[in-house]
Design an enzyme around this catalytic site. Structure first.
Site, PDB file in Angstrom:
ATOM      1  N   SER A 124       0.833  -1.202   0.000  1.00 53.83           N
ATOM      2  CA  SER A 124       0.000   0.000   0.000  1.00 53.83           C
ATOM      3  C   SER A 124       0.866   1.249   0.000  1.00 53.83           C
ATOM      4  O   SER A 124       1.996   1.248   0.519  1.00 53.83           O
ATOM      5  CB  SER A 124      -0.852  -0.020   1.269  1.00 53.83           C
ATOM      6  OG  SER A 124      -1.461   1.236   1.480  1.00 53.83           O
ATOM      7  N   TYR A 149      -2.406  -1.040  10.696  1.00 55.22           N
ATOM      8  CA  TYR A 149      -2.625  -1.604   9.351  1.00 55.22           C
ATOM      9  C   TYR A 149      -1.434  -1.282   8.445  1.00 55.22           C
ATOM     10  O   TYR A 149      -0.861  -2.153   7.794  1.00 55.22           O
ATOM     11  CB  TYR A 149      -3.923  -1.056   8.738  1.00 55.22           C
ATOM     12  CG  TYR A 149      -3.982  -1.268   7.247  1.00 55.22           C
ATOM     13  CD1 TYR A 149      -4.241  -2.531   6.716  1.00 55.22           C
ATOM     14  CD2 TYR A 149      -3.724  -0.216   6.351  1.00 55.22           C
ATOM     15  CE1 TYR A 149      -4.258  -2.736   5.343  1.00 55.22           C
ATOM     16  CE2 TYR A 149      -3.741  -0.411   4.980  1.00 55.22           C
ATOM     17  CZ  TYR A 149      -4.013  -1.675   4.479  1.00 55.22           C
ATOM     18  OH  TYR A 149      -4.011  -1.880   3.116  1.00 55.22           O
ATOM     19  N   LYS A 153       1.747  -3.744   6.535  1.00 58.30           N
ATOM     20  CA  LYS A 153       2.207  -3.745   5.142  1.00 58.30           C
ATOM     21  C   LYS A 153       3.712  -3.503   5.090  1.00 58.30           C
ATOM     22  O   LYS A 153       4.448  -4.165   4.364  1.00 58.30           O
ATOM     23  CB  LYS A 153       1.482  -2.656   4.340  1.00 58.30           C
ATOM     24  CG  LYS A 153       0.003  -2.908   4.176  1.00 58.30           C
ATOM     25  CD  LYS A 153      -0.239  -4.098   3.276  1.00 58.30           C
ATOM     26  CE  LYS A 153      -1.678  -4.570   3.316  1.00 58.30           C
ATOM     27  NZ  LYS A 153      -1.893  -5.862   2.686  1.00 58.30           N
TER      28      LYS A 153
HETATM   29  P1  NAD Z   1     -10.964  -7.053   1.116  1.00 56.42           P
HETATM   30  O1  NAD Z   1     -11.187  -7.032   2.591  1.00 56.42           O
HETATM   31  O2  NAD Z   1     -12.133  -6.822   0.225  1.00 56.42           O
HETATM   32  O3  NAD Z   1     -10.259  -8.412   0.689  1.00 56.42           O
HETATM   33  C1  NAD Z   1      -9.386  -9.130   1.548  1.00 56.42           C
HETATM   34  C2  NAD Z   1      -9.895 -10.563   1.592  1.00 56.42           C
HETATM   35  O4  NAD Z   1      -9.036 -11.329   2.429  1.00 56.42           O
HETATM   36  C3  NAD Z   1     -11.305 -10.676   2.163  1.00 56.42           C
HETATM   37  O5  NAD Z   1     -12.107 -11.393   1.260  1.00 56.42           O
HETATM   38  C4  NAD Z   1     -11.119 -11.443   3.481  1.00 56.42           C
HETATM   39  O6  NAD Z   1     -12.231 -12.287   3.754  1.00 56.42           O
HETATM   40  C5  NAD Z   1      -9.843 -12.214   3.200  1.00 56.42           C
HETATM   41  N1  NAD Z   1      -9.034 -12.568   4.380  1.00 56.42           N
HETATM   42  C6  NAD Z   1      -8.636 -11.744   5.382  1.00 56.42           C
HETATM   43  N2  NAD Z   1      -7.868 -12.448   6.253  1.00 56.42           N
HETATM   44  C7  NAD Z   1      -7.775 -13.704   5.771  1.00 56.42           C
HETATM   45  C8  NAD Z   1      -7.122 -14.889   6.222  1.00 56.42           C
HETATM   46  N3  NAD Z   1      -6.399 -14.892   7.359  1.00 56.42           N
HETATM   47  N4  NAD Z   1      -7.239 -16.013   5.489  1.00 56.42           N
HETATM   48  C9  NAD Z   1      -7.975 -16.029   4.354  1.00 56.42           C
HETATM   49  N5  NAD Z   1      -8.623 -14.952   3.887  1.00 56.42           N
HETATM   50  C10 NAD Z   1      -8.519 -13.790   4.581  1.00 56.42           C
HETATM   51  O7  NAD Z   1      -9.818  -5.989   0.790  1.00 56.42           O
HETATM   52  P2  NAD Z   1      -9.327  -5.437  -0.616  1.00 56.42           P
HETATM   53  O8  NAD Z   1      -9.695  -4.009  -0.671  1.00 56.42           O
HETATM   54  O9  NAD Z   1      -9.728  -6.340  -1.701  1.00 56.42           O
HETATM   55  O10 NAD Z   1      -7.760  -5.496  -0.390  1.00 56.42           O
HETATM   56  C11 NAD Z   1      -6.977  -6.590  -0.833  1.00 56.42           C
HETATM   57  C12 NAD Z   1      -5.545  -6.403  -0.360  1.00 56.42           C
HETATM   58  O11 NAD Z   1      -5.039  -5.171  -0.884  1.00 56.42           O
HETATM   59  C13 NAD Z   1      -5.410  -6.279   1.161  1.00 56.42           C
HETATM   60  O12 NAD Z   1      -4.223  -6.930   1.553  1.00 56.42           O
HETATM   61  C14 NAD Z   1      -5.326  -4.793   1.391  1.00 56.42           C
HETATM   62  O13 NAD Z   1      -4.646  -4.500   2.568  1.00 56.42           O
HETATM   63  C15 NAD Z   1      -4.550  -4.356   0.169  1.00 56.42           C
HETATM   64  N6  NAD Z   1      -4.781  -2.941  -0.146  1.00 56.42           N
HETATM   65  C16 NAD Z   1      -6.060  -2.486  -0.311  1.00 56.42           C
HETATM   66  C17 NAD Z   1      -6.285  -1.157  -0.584  1.00 56.42           C
HETATM   67  C18 NAD Z   1      -7.691  -0.631  -0.740  1.00 56.42           C
HETATM   68  O14 NAD Z   1      -7.878   0.583  -0.737  1.00 56.42           O
HETATM   69  N7  NAD Z   1      -8.707  -1.460  -0.920  1.00 56.42           N
HETATM   70  C19 NAD Z   1      -5.207  -0.262  -0.699  1.00 56.42           C
HETATM   71  C20 NAD Z   1      -3.900  -0.766  -0.557  1.00 56.42           C
HETATM   72  C21 NAD Z   1      -3.704  -2.112  -0.272  1.00 56.42           C
HETATM   73  C1  UD1 Z   2      -7.067   5.036   3.560  1.00 54.23           C
HETATM   74  C2  UD1 Z   2      -6.043   4.677   4.593  1.00 54.23           C
HETATM   75  C3  UD1 Z   2      -4.880   3.996   3.924  1.00 54.23           C
HETATM   76  C4  UD1 Z   2      -5.354   2.815   3.115  1.00 54.23           C
HETATM   77  C5  UD1 Z   2      -6.402   3.292   2.125  1.00 54.23           C
HETATM   78  C6  UD1 Z   2      -6.973   2.180   1.335  1.00 54.23           C
HETATM   79  C7  UD1 Z   2      -6.289   6.334   6.399  1.00 54.23           C
HETATM   80  C8  UD1 Z   2      -5.628   7.450   7.130  1.00 54.23           C
HETATM   81  N1  UD1 Z   2      -5.608   5.840   5.336  1.00 54.23           N
HETATM   82  O1  UD1 Z   2      -6.475   5.941   2.659  1.00 54.23           O
HETATM   83  O2  UD1 Z   2      -3.952   3.564   4.903  1.00 54.23           O
HETATM   84  O3  UD1 Z   2      -4.284   2.211   2.430  1.00 54.23           O
HETATM   85  O4  UD1 Z   2      -7.467   3.924   2.835  1.00 54.23           O
HETATM   86  O5  UD1 Z   2      -7.912   1.449   2.053  1.00 54.23           O
HETATM   87  O6  UD1 Z   2      -7.371   5.918   6.748  1.00 54.23           O
HETATM   88  N2  UD1 Z   2     -12.627  11.515   3.139  1.00 54.23           N
HETATM   89  C9  UD1 Z   2     -13.576  12.450   3.486  1.00 54.23           C
HETATM   90  N3  UD1 Z   2     -14.760  11.997   3.988  1.00 54.23           N
HETATM   91  C10 UD1 Z   2     -15.042  10.675   4.160  1.00 54.23           C
HETATM   92  C11 UD1 Z   2     -14.065   9.724   3.780  1.00 54.23           C
HETATM   93  C12 UD1 Z   2     -12.842  10.196   3.296  1.00 54.23           C
HETATM   94  O7  UD1 Z   2     -13.371  13.654   3.352  1.00 54.23           O
HETATM   95  O8  UD1 Z   2     -16.135  10.331   4.626  1.00 54.23           O
HETATM   96  C13 UD1 Z   2     -11.353  12.010   2.586  1.00 54.23           C
HETATM   97  C14 UD1 Z   2     -10.149  11.634   3.438  1.00 54.23           C
HETATM   98  O9  UD1 Z   2      -9.898  12.629   4.370  1.00 54.23           O
HETATM   99  C15 UD1 Z   2      -9.063  11.525   2.369  1.00 54.23           C
HETATM  100  C16 UD1 Z   2      -9.806  11.085   1.103  1.00 54.23           C
HETATM  101  O10 UD1 Z   2     -11.175  11.385   1.343  1.00 54.23           O
HETATM  102  O11 UD1 Z   2      -8.526  12.787   2.143  1.00 54.23           O
HETATM  103  C17 UD1 Z   2      -9.644   9.604   0.819  1.00 54.23           C
HETATM  104  O12 UD1 Z   2      -9.966   8.893   1.998  1.00 54.23           O
HETATM  105  P1  UD1 Z   2     -10.028   7.293   2.029  1.00 54.23           P
HETATM  106  O13 UD1 Z   2     -10.885   6.806   0.940  1.00 54.23           O
HETATM  107  O14 UD1 Z   2     -10.356   6.884   3.423  1.00 54.23           O
HETATM  108  O15 UD1 Z   2      -8.547   6.854   1.656  1.00 54.23           O
HETATM  109  P2  UD1 Z   2      -7.143   7.287   2.323  1.00 54.23           P
HETATM  110  O16 UD1 Z   2      -7.329   8.037   3.566  1.00 54.23           O
HETATM  111  O17 UD1 Z   2      -6.331   7.910   1.263  1.00 54.23           O
END
Ligand code: NAD
Ligand code: UD1
Length: 340
Positions: A124, A149, A153
């Site tokens: 991330s 969290y 990572k």
């Molecule tokens: P998500 O929660 O939708 O998907 C994660 C999946 O992992 C879920 O289906 C959950 O049931 C499964 N899971 C969790 N722990 C587990 C375990 N111990 N064994 C088996 N399954 C397990 O999240 P996502 O948004 O699809 O994210 C996927 C990956 O990308 C994550 O590692 C997340 O941290 C990373 N990531 C996500 C974002 C984002 O904004 N969505 C940003 C940066 C990184």
């Molecule tokens: C967040 C996490 C980041 C994670 C990412 C993906 C935090 C501080 N960071 O990123 O670690 O990798 O999600 O899951 O939580 N916002 C509003 N109103 C809302 C929601 C969000 O104004 O109701 C703003 C936030 O202040 C930010 C932007 O929208 O400026 C994006 O927010 P969000 O979608 O939560 O993502 P990040 O904060 O960038």
């Protein structure tokens, strides 16, 4: 290739499974359904007209992992499984360190035992902390994370780098995602947050759907052109395609590499609201609220390394991201609990 997708029933996982199947790969999913619904995987099969194999299990369970590696000759693992709610991680640090780190250690142990040494990890932008500079290149030093969290990572990246140093026959790609939003064009899969969404786009779509009264914008006094925070929003399908390109790279057996996956374009919160309104014709009521703890003013990447070395570039613009997120919200107001 035969790909083991951990966390494949989740948001990014399902979209990636679609792209993997459509590129002709075989897909095996392990997911404990902690934050997912098996229906999402059925929808992946409906979208693609192809089958995948699902194991309902935990990556920290060596027995189920061994069964998978006994039953399949896996070529590569794409590792999405993990807990990802930033706020919850502050309240439940032990659960986050345990699930994300112990789970990954178990997975790596079993992969090593079966000589499967190709790993693509979901990292991330959180690992940069408050970035030393923007646009963020992969050379930007890792920073101080603002929550457990983010630390999981950062620590998992370190663990994978150490494993590679000890045994360079591993091939490991660390993909640092920026802010994935949007959904598959079909509206059949998408982000399915539990309870009140923490992230911006699901909050906006719920306001648009009338499920929430208005959006609270966290801070309008940042040092940015309109005072609201800037992020690098990327369409989840572009991100999914990045994983297919990463697999091509893994096959070259080049060792360890790190890539930012983002668009390179910064969008403020107000930009997102305006683009959503333009893409959908729906007005979003909002108020300005105090800053949210841990937020940084601007976070967007320089994605040129991924373009040079993976041949990948994000293609969708913010209007398309908004339109697709809205289509998913409208067709599944209650997520996968809705009739398909
Ligand atoms: P998500 O929660 O939708 O998907 C994660 C999946 O992992 C879920 O289906 C959950 O049931 C499964 N899971 C969790 N722990 C587990 C375990 N111990 N064994 C088996 N399954 C397990 O999240 P996502 O948004 O699809 O994210 C996927 C990956 O990308 C994550 O590692 C997340 O941290 C990373 N990531 C996500 C974002 C984002 O904004 N969505 C940003 C940066 C990184
Ligand atoms: C967040 C996490 C980041 C994670 C990412 C993906 C935090 C501080 N960071 O990123 O670690 O990798 O999600 O899951 O939580 N916002 C509003 N109103 C809302 C929601 C969000 O104004 O109701 C703003 C936030 O202040 C930010 C932007 O929208 O400026 C994006 O927010 P969000 O979608 O939560 O993502 P990040 O904060 O960038």
């Amino acid at each position: 290739m035969k790909i083991l997708v951990t966390g494949g029933a989740g948001y990014i996982g399902t979209h990636t499974c679609v792209e993997l199947l459509e590129a002709g790969h075989e897909v095996i999913v392990i997911d404990n359904l902690y934050n997912a619904n098996e229906q999402a995987l059925h929808n992946v099969e409906l979208i693609t007209g192809k089958k995948l194999q699902f194991y309902n299990g935990d990556i920290a369970d060596e027995t189920v992992l061994q069964r998978i590696f006994e039953e399949h000759t896996i070529d590569c693992c794409i590792h999405f499984a993990g807990l990802k709610a930033v706020g919850e991680s502050v309240v439940k640090p032990l659960e986050y360190y345990d699930n994300n780190i112990s789970g990954t250690l178990c997975l790596m142990r079993v992969m090593g035992k079966y000589q499967v040494k190709n790993m693509i990890f979901s990292s991330s932008a959180a690992v940069y902390g408050n970035p030393a500079f923007v646009p963020i290149t992969e050379e930007c030093p890792k920073g101080i994370c603002t929550n457990p969290y983010g630390w999981t990572k950062s620590m998992i990246e370190q663990i994978l780098m150490d494993i590679y140093r000890a045994d360079p026959s591993w091939n490991i790609l660390l993909l640092r995602y920026f802010n994935p939003i949007g959904a598959h064009k079909s509206g059949m899969i998408g982000e399915n947050p539990n309870g009140i969404p923490n992230n911006l786009m699901p909050y906006i779509t719920q306001v648009a759907a009338g499920m929430r009264d208005h959006l609270g914008i966290f801070g309008n006094d940042y040092d940015t052109p309109d005072g609201t925070c800037i992020r690098d929003y990327i369409h989840v399908m572009d991100l999914a395609r990045g994983h297919v390109k990463a697999l091509e790279k893994i096959q070259k057996k080049d060792g360890l590499a790190i890539y930012n996956l983002g668009t390179g374009t910064g969008c403020s919160v107000l930009d997102v609201v305006r683009n959503f309104e333009q893409a959908t014709g729906v007005k979003i009521a909002y108020t300005f609220e105090p800053r949210r703890a841990g937020d940084i003013a601007a976070c967007y990447c320089d994605p040129s390394k991924a373009e040079r070395e993976l041949g990948w570039k994000a293609e969708c613009d913010i209007l398309e991201m908004c339109a697709d997120a809205w289509k998913w919200q409208q067709s599944h107001p209650n997520g996968f609990a809705d009739v398909q």
